[in-house]
Write a protein that holds these residues in place. Structure first.
Motif, short mmCIF file in Angstrom:
data_model
loop_
_atom_site.label_atom_id
_atom_site.label_comp_id
_atom_site.label_asym_id
_atom_site.label_seq_id
_atom_site.Cartn_x
_atom_site.Cartn_y
_atom_site.Cartn_z
N LEU A 1 -0.58 1.50 14.15
CA LEU A 1 -0.30 0.29 13.38
C LEU A 1 0.97 -0.41 13.87
O LEU A 1 1.06 -1.64 13.82
CB LEU A 1 -0.17 0.63 11.89
N TRP B 1 -10.13 10.60 7.65
CA TRP B 1 -10.68 10.54 6.28
C TRP B 1 -11.83 11.54 6.17
O TRP B 1 -11.86 12.39 5.28
CB TRP B 1 -11.06 9.10 6.01
N MET C 1 -1.59 7.42 12.98
CA MET C 1 -1.96 6.12 12.39
C MET C 1 -0.77 5.16 12.43
O MET C 1 -0.92 3.97 12.74
CB MET C 1 -2.40 6.30 10.94
N PHE D 1 0.86 -1.18 0.00
CA PHE D 1 0.00 0.00 0.00
C PHE D 1 0.90 1.24 0.00
O PHE D 1 1.79 1.36 0.84
CB PHE D 1 -0.86 -0.03 1.26
N GLN E 1 3.89 0.80 2.49
CA GLN E 1 3.57 -0.11 3.60
C GLN E 1 3.37 -1.54 3.08
O GLN E 1 2.76 -1.74 2.03
CB GLN E 1 2.26 0.33 4.28
N HIS F 1 -7.83 6.21 11.46
CA HIS F 1 -7.98 6.53 10.04
C HIS F 1 -9.34 7.09 9.65
O HIS F 1 -9.43 8.10 8.97
CB HIS F 1 -7.67 5.31 9.17
N ALA G 1 -8.81 0.50 7.67
CA ALA G 1 -9.19 1.80 7.10
C ALA G 1 -10.65 2.15 7.37
O ALA G 1 -10.99 3.32 7.51
CB ALA G 1 -8.92 1.79 5.60
N ARG G 2 -11.52 1.15 7.44
CA ARG G 2 -12.96 1.42 7.51
C ARG G 2 -13.53 1.32 8.93
O ARG G 2 -14.72 1.49 9.12
CB ARG G 2 -13.72 0.44 6.60
N HIS H 1 -3.58 7.21 -2.69
CA HIS H 1 -3.09 5.90 -2.27
C HIS H 1 -3.17 4.92 -3.44
O HIS H 1 -3.97 5.12 -4.36
CB HIS H 1 -3.81 5.38 -1.01
N ILE I 1 0.78 5.24 0.40
CA ILE I 1 -0.10 6.35 0.81
C ILE I 1 0.75 7.63 0.82
O ILE I 1 1.87 7.62 1.30
CB ILE I 1 -0.71 6.08 2.21
N PRO J 1 -3.92 16.83 7.96
CA PRO J 1 -3.71 15.46 7.45
C PRO J 1 -2.29 14.96 7.66
O PRO J 1 -2.06 13.77 7.90
CB PRO J 1 -4.05 15.56 5.95
N TYR K 1 -12.02 15.44 4.09
CA TYR K 1 -12.99 15.88 3.08
C TYR K 1 -13.87 17.02 3.60
O TYR K 1 -14.26 17.90 2.85
CB TYR K 1 -13.85 14.70 2.63
#
Ligand code: HEM
Length: 165
Positions: free
Chosen positions: A47, A94, A43, A18, A71, A90, A83-84, A112, A20, A36, A98
């Motif tokens: 992790l 996110w 993060m 990944f 990553q 994260h 992520a979700r 990403h 990013i 950001p 926005y």
């Protein structure tokens, strides 16, 4: 010429890579890029503290106005789950990213790229590198032997056990 021992990532195993990153169009507008930018170390700490989330290792890169992290993950499913999930750093970052951009316009770019590592789809080679570097941290390392001498052979070596060095 004797070729020294080299390693490759085990092509029978999977994982995910990944990338990013963030592109700062205007350094002067720190209110755009600082939030950001500061979300990222939070993060990464999360992790690194909880390896069961699935990130195995990470490398930082800087080029021009772009900062990025490569990553290595155990799987795409681990990455997506992280992520979700609202419990982790994260998901709020996110939405905040926005929300801020839609209010003020923004001069920071976020990107990403996800690469799923599947048998027969990657090729790698490590000579004199630290243990568990890059993809080998996810898949384990095996010796490069005579039938895996070229990138083409390594790419198509999936599942073939091959002699031990
Ligand atoms: C450890 C670092 C990060 C990881 C592993 C990560 C991972 C991901 C993944 C897997 C997605 C896709 C989610 C999906 O569509 O199911 C995503 C989306 C997103 N991430 Fe990150 N991300 C990271 C850092 C950041 C940072 C620092 C920001 C900015 C604050 C950010 C902002 C976003 C946004 C805005 C989206 C939604 C993109 C869209 O679908 O429109 N991410 N991220």
């Amino acid at each position: 010429m004797a070729i020294p021992p080299r390693l490759m990532a085990d092509p029978t195993k999977g994982g995910a890579v990944f990338i990013i990153g963030m592109h700062i169009h205007d350094w002067a507008r720190a209110t755009d890029w600082l939030p950001p930018f500061l979300a990222m170390p939070r993060m990464m700490r999360e992790l690194e503290r909880s390896r069961d989330l699935g990130m195995v290792s990470a490398r930082y890169c800087l080029w021009g106005r772009t900062v990025a992290i490569v990553q290595y993950w155990k799987s795409f499913e681990h990455l997506e789950r992280y992520a979700r999930n609202d419990e982790y750093e994260h998901r709020p970052a996110w939405f905040e990213c926005y929300r801020a951009a839609s209010k003020t316009g923004s001069t920071v770019g976020i990107f990403h790229e996800t690469y799923v590592v599947a048998p027969g789809a990657t090729e790698s080679l490590y000579f004199n590198m630290p243990p568990d570097f890059g993809l080998t941290g996810v898949t384990g390392a095996i010796p490069v032997h005579a039938r895996r001498e070229t990138a083409h052979e390594r790419l198509h070596a999936s599942g073939e056990p091959g002699p031990q060095a």
